[in-house]
Each structure stands twice: as C-alpha cells, then as structure tokens.
Design a protein around this motif. Structure first.
Motif, short mmCIF file in Angstrom:
data_model
loop_
_atom_site.label_atom_id
_atom_site.label_comp_id
_atom_site.label_asym_id
_atom_site.label_seq_id
_atom_site.Cartn_x
_atom_site.Cartn_y
_atom_site.Cartn_z
N LEU A 144 -11.40 25.32 25.95
CA LEU A 144 -11.26 24.21 25.01
C LEU A 144 -10.89 24.68 23.60
CD1 LEU A 144 -14.43 22.17 26.07
CD2 LEU A 144 -12.05 21.49 26.46
N GLY A 148 -7.08 24.24 24.05
CA GLY A 148 -7.45 22.83 24.07
C GLY A 148 -7.21 22.14 22.74
N THR A 178 -2.95 22.17 29.90
CA THR A 178 -3.99 21.47 29.16
C THR A 178 -3.45 20.18 28.57
OG1 THR A 178 -5.17 23.51 28.60
CG2 THR A 178 -5.52 21.63 27.15
N LEU A 301 -12.24 16.71 20.94
CA LEU A 301 -11.76 17.12 22.26
C LEU A 301 -12.91 17.26 23.25
CD1 LEU A 301 -9.60 18.26 24.21
CD2 LEU A 301 -10.05 20.51 23.19
N VAL A 302 -13.99 17.90 22.83
CA VAL A 302 -15.15 18.08 23.71
C VAL A 302 -15.69 16.73 24.15
CG1 VAL A 302 -17.58 18.82 23.72
CG2 VAL A 302 -15.80 20.36 22.85
N VAL A 305 -13.14 15.11 26.71
CA VAL A 305 -13.16 15.78 28.01
C VAL A 305 -14.43 15.44 28.78
CG1 VAL A 305 -13.31 18.05 29.13
CG2 VAL A 305 -11.60 17.65 27.36
N ARG A 312 -10.69 21.48 33.67
CA ARG A 312 -9.92 22.39 32.84
C ARG A 312 -9.12 23.32 33.74
NH1 ARG A 312 -8.21 21.36 29.46
NH2 ARG A 312 -8.31 23.18 28.14
#
Length: 346
Positions: A144, A148, A178, A301-302, A305, A312
């Motif tokens: 990530l 990411g 990604t 982003l975290v 996701v 991933r």
C-alpha cells in the motif's frame, strides 16, 4: 544489548552489494513507535537506487526499501492513538503529512534509512493503523505504501476518478495492477498494455481488466485505444514509460483528461522528444508528475481498501535470508512479475 538483522547496501552501482548485518535494535524516543517489520514490498526505485542510476539523493551504506507492514511492539511516552499489537504501515516520506512532496530528501530507503530490517522506530505521525476488519496479510499490506499511494494519487489526487470513466495503464507491474484494482472498484472501464500476451491473458483472467493491448504487436497502440473508446479517448493515463510513450498517451487522452507521469522506463532519444507542451495545450489536458503521495493519502487508501475488501496484487513472496533477498531483487529486475514482489520476515 538487544540486536536485530538489517540489510545494508554497502556498495551502490553496477556491481551493487547488499549485505545482512546484526545491529543494535532501535528504541523509540518519546514521539516514536517501534514496529516489528513482518513484510517488505520492493519497488523499481529500489533497483535503480541499488544500481546507482537513481537521479535523486540516496545515502551511503543505506538500509534499502520504503514499503513495509508490521506490528507495534513499543510506544514512546508522548505517543497517543496506538496500542501494542496494532498492525501499521508507515508513509513513504516522513516530512509530508499533507500536500505534495516538496523534495526527495525524506523518503525511506533513499536519503534516509529504509525498512529492510527486523525492527524500525518511526515517528508516530507517519504511521497509519490497519482497520481490524482487514483480512490482508502483511505482504499485501506492505504494497500500500509507495505503489498504492502513487496509484491513488494518480486517480484521486487532482480530479477524482468517477464511475464509467476510462483509465489506461501501461505495463503489468505492481503500479499498473494496483491502479487497475482501484479503478475496477470505482466501476471505471480499464485498458492495460504489455509486450507479453501471456501477461495480458493473466491480467484479464485474474484481475478482470476490460481491454488489453499488446504494444509489441500493435505499435500504434494509441489508435487502438481510440478505437476502443469510440474516438473519445481515455480520461486517465498512468504513464510509466515517460518520454518514449507520452506522445501516444497524448494522442489517446480525451480533451481535459489527466496524464500522470510516474515512470521513466522507456526514455526517448533527444531527437525523438515529442512537443509535450504543444500537444497538451491542443487538448487542454493535465500532465502531472506524481511523486508518490502524502500520509493523508495513505490513510484514505487504507480505509478504501479495507472498506471494499480489496485484494492486493502480490506476485511472489521471498524469505528474509541473504539468498532470498538477493533473489527477490533479481526477480524484480527480470520483469517477469505481474504485480508486486515482496519479502516476508515471518
């Protein structure tokens, strides 16, 4: 004295040397968090830093790599918001919590020591906690950080991607795959290019890309993109080739679209350099240089996701032994991967 294992680039250049050494285990100061590293993800940047062709600052005797995931094992006295056992990732650049990177002087694994080691003490401000509902393993989580966030920045850092828009990805490496996963989750139409029909078939079957183009057999891939889009062009392009591919990118971008310049894998000769300014002006497009992204982007982003339960794209995971780390670097250099190459410390 507690010790841990660390890898250092003792020699950078064509005959680079990466060596495992035992060093004193770090202890966190009052503003830091000590993290037990469980996995590291490699990037093309790690290769060019090792071989001496990285055009930005890199220290001598460097601990390489910028992307890791691990667990909190100790917390500084003034740190709040973290608990022992939390799963965390650390931002690429320790000086950039918000806004664009102002320089290349604060990135892990280049101007400052990186994460290819068993333990690292990070400023608490650069860490992002992984939500408890995330089912991703540590190798997946480590991807990530740089790849990411770079893909997230390209798709959401300026004008955000919207459902139904079309995105073009160049190549089948970790960044493109990604971005593909993120774009599919946003219900975008996706196109990906590669010189390998086998890789394109794999990406089609595994990640569900909508359209594929073999740029080795279809030299004028921009024309093919325009045909796919009914001559409307694509709205976003993740430009990994650089000066050698941006002319065709400008030919197949829609008016007002965004080209995110991320890599320099295909440099053009000086005599073949396209008139980027003129071509961009003609279509009113945005040509953005992407320098990874900030800690706030990593946090966004975290969350995305985890909320979407996105996988991933880890192609292969190596061990932490000397021979395994060297093999991981060689595998990434070979270009055989589709997705990310990782190193597990578990």
């Amino acid at each position: 004295m507690a010790t841990h294992l660390v890898y250092r680039l003792t020699n950078r250049g064509p005959k680079c040397t990466i060596k495992q050494v035992s060093e004193r285990r770090p202890t966190p100061d009052k503003h830091e968090v000590l993290v037990k590293i469980h996995a590291v993800s490699l990037n093309y940047r790690d290769i060019v830093i090792a071989n001496g062709t990285w055009p930005f600052p890199a220290k001598d005797n460097l601990i390489p790599c910028s992307d890791s995931a691990g667990k909190v094992v100790a917390i500084g006295s003034d740190v709040e918001g973290f608990a022992i056992g939390d799963k965390v990732v650390a931002a690429f650049d320790v000086a950039t919590l918000y806004g664009p990177l102002k320089d290349w002087n604060h990135g892990h694994g280049g101007p400052i020591d990186g994460v290819l080691r068993e333990y690292a003490a990070f400023p608490a401000s650069v860490l992002v906690k992984i939500p408890s509902e995330s089912k991703l393993g540590f190798p997946q989580l480590s991807t990530l950080v740089c790849t990411g966030v770079t893909a997230w920045n390209a798709l959401y850092g300026n004008i955000p991607l919207k459902p139904g828009q079309t995105v073009l990805f160049q190549g089948t490496g970790g960044l493109s795959i990604t971005g593909l996963i993120l774009a599919k989750a946003a219900e975008a139409t996706t196109i990906i290019t590669s010189s390998s029909s086998a890789k394109l078939a794999l990406v089609k079957s595994k990640y569900g890309v909508d359209h594929t183009i073999n740029y080795k057999t279809t030299r004028n891939w921009a024309a093919k993109v325009n045909k796919i889009t009914n001559n409307n062009g694509v709205v976003f392009i993740l430009e990994n080739g650089g000066s050698g591919t941006i002319k065709q990118s400008l030919e197949c971008i829609t008016a007002g679209g965004i080209i995110s310049v991320i890599g320099f894998l295909s440099p053009a000769k000086q005599k073949d350099m396209p008139d980027v300014a003129g071509l961009a002006l003609a279509k009113g497009v945005v040509v953005r240089g992407i320098t990874v992204g900030n800690r706030n982007m990593l946090k966004d982003l975290v969350r995305f996701v985890a909320a979407r339960g996105l996988e991933r794209p880890v192609d292969k995971t190596f061990g932490f032994e000397q021979a395994e780390v060297e093999a991981a670097y060689e595998y990434l250099k070979s270009g055989k991967h589709v997705g990310k190459v990782c190193i597990s410390l578990e």
